[in-house]
Write an enzyme that holds these catalytic residues in place. Structure first.
Site, short mmCIF file in Angstrom:
data_model
loop_
_atom_site.label_atom_id
_atom_site.label_comp_id
_atom_site.label_asym_id
_atom_site.label_seq_id
_atom_site.Cartn_x
_atom_site.Cartn_y
_atom_site.Cartn_z
N ASP A 197 -20.38 47.07 19.90
CA ASP A 197 -21.53 46.39 19.31
C ASP A 197 -22.71 47.33 19.07
O ASP A 197 -23.37 47.26 18.03
CB ASP A 197 -21.99 45.24 20.22
CG ASP A 197 -21.01 44.08 20.26
OD1 ASP A 197 -20.26 43.90 19.28
OD2 ASP A 197 -21.00 43.35 21.27
N HIS A 215 -16.10 40.19 16.44
CA HIS A 215 -17.15 39.58 17.26
C HIS A 215 -18.39 39.47 16.38
O HIS A 215 -18.70 40.38 15.61
CB HIS A 215 -17.43 40.44 18.49
CG HIS A 215 -18.51 39.91 19.40
ND1 HIS A 215 -18.62 38.57 19.70
CD2 HIS A 215 -19.52 40.53 20.06
CE1 HIS A 215 -19.66 38.40 20.53
NE2 HIS A 215 -20.22 39.57 20.75
N ASP A 221 -19.21 33.36 23.43
CA ASP A 221 -18.64 34.57 24.01
C ASP A 221 -19.63 35.23 24.97
O ASP A 221 -19.26 35.59 26.10
CB ASP A 221 -18.26 35.54 22.89
CG ASP A 221 -17.54 36.76 23.40
OD1 ASP A 221 -16.33 36.65 23.70
OD2 ASP A 221 -18.15 37.84 23.51
N GLY A 227 -9.81 51.79 18.76
CA GLY A 227 -9.80 51.58 20.19
C GLY A 227 -8.88 50.43 20.55
O GLY A 227 -7.82 50.25 19.95
N SER A 257 -3.12 25.51 49.94
CA SER A 257 -2.92 24.62 51.08
C SER A 257 -3.86 23.43 51.01
O SER A 257 -4.89 23.46 50.31
CB SER A 257 -3.16 25.37 52.39
OG SER A 257 -4.54 25.68 52.52
#
Length: 334
Positions: free
Chosen positions: A82, A107, A190, A26, A251
């Site tokens: 996951d 991860h 994370d 992926g 601004s």
């Protein structure tokens, strides 16, 4: 103290002569595999039949069922969602691991929360690019890279650190720098970033701002422009130069409003709520809830998704984006 490693810090190519199985093709999978291949490494893809299987073949890889890819590999990088990693590991990866194989992740969720418990005789490491796969690939091709994290969970072979750093260099990450971490730290930070700020926090902030304006009688279209559409302008400035760049670019009126009204919206109570979110991540409450909901067919997850899909801001946004052909529409229709 934070330690960062670059190309010149990786003295040994611990991947030389090893076969790497990238499990999944992926977003991250295609980037890791292609970068490693371009750097001369022996890469195979492990994936179930489907569009990604066919795409990997079209891209010139040898593609196998996951179990077969793992059997022939020395280093196995798991790049699956996951929620499916646990089953794939149990049924297709674990039975085919050999002593001193290296098992890798981008991860740390499933390792840190114990969904995956590798045998003691394999190395376990983390290499986590801090960007989506398409950016990992694009920057590599351009000669740069996305900064990444790396960490070691198990060092059975005595070479896990060298293998992890060699892998990070193999995908190009050490061009930009890789920061040493742990599975615990990567996972918890994370998840917190996603829940408290990037996804959960920002989405509720935008929705609340939209609702406040609409409930006060303002046109929904103007509310959308002011609290969602223009967010990109601010985030781009932040991405390029931090909050100082935002305040330099806006601004004086906007900057003054930032200082006097920001603390009225993000009050000390919000920080306390963030701490509670972090605690739920640290003690496993969130992961347990996610894992159990997955086992039950994601009933809660899909219900929450459907509720958000029906929010007025989504309907207004879809209509307004039709007026802006310069935006490549990514509307999710059901």
């Amino acid at each position: 103290m934070t330690t960062v490693y670059y190309d010149q810090d990786v003295k040994t190519d611990a991947l030389q002569g090893k076969k790497i199985a990238v499990v999944g093709y992926g977003s991250q999978g295609h980037a890791h595999a292609q970068n490693l291949k371009d750097n001369g490494y022996d890469v195979v893809i492990g994936i179930r039949p489907g569009r990604s299987f066919d795409k990997a073949k079209e891209d010139g890889f040898d593609v196998f069922p996951v179990a077969e890819a793992v059997k022939q590999a020395d280093v196995i990088m798991v790049l699956l969602p996951d929620e499916i990693q646990g089953d794939v590991y149990k049924n297709e990866i674990e039975p085919n691991l050999e002593k001193h194989n290296a098992l890798a992740f981008a991860h740390g969720f499933n390792i840190h929360f114990g969904v995956i418990q590798p045998p003691a005789d394999v190395d376990v490491f983390l290499v986590a690019p801090k960007g989506p796969g398409h950016l990992v690939r694009r920057t590599f091709v351009e000669g740069s890279a996305v900064p990444s994290l790396f960490g070691i969970q198990q060092d059975a072979s005595g070479q896990a650190r060298n293998i992890a750093l060699s892998y990070a260099k193999g995908i190009g990450a050490t061009r930009a720098g890789v920061i040493e971490t742990t599975f615990k730290e990567e996972t918890e930070t994370d998840l917190f970033g996603e829940q408290a700020v990037l996804c959960g926090g920002v989405s509720k902030l935008i929705q609340s701002g939209f609702e406040t304006l609409v409930e006060a009688g303002y046109q929904p279209e103007l509310a959308y422009f002011e609290v969602l559409h223009e967010m990109k302008l601010i985030v781009d400035l932040m991405y390029e130069g931090g909050m100082e760049n935002v305040r330099y670019s806006i601004s004086n009126t906007a900057e003054f409003g930032d200082y006097v009204s920001g603390p009225r919206v993000i009050t000390p109570d919000v920080k306390e709520n963030m701490k509670a979110v972090l605690t739920d991540i640290q003690n496993g409450n969130f992961s347990n809830r996610f894992i159990e909901d997955n086992k039950n067919g994601f009933k809660e997850f899909y219900k929450l998704r459907e509720e958000q899909h029906g929010h007025q801001i989504e309907k207004v946004g879809r209509e307004l984006r039709e007026m802006m052909p310069f935006i490549k529409s990514k509307s999710i229709e059901k």
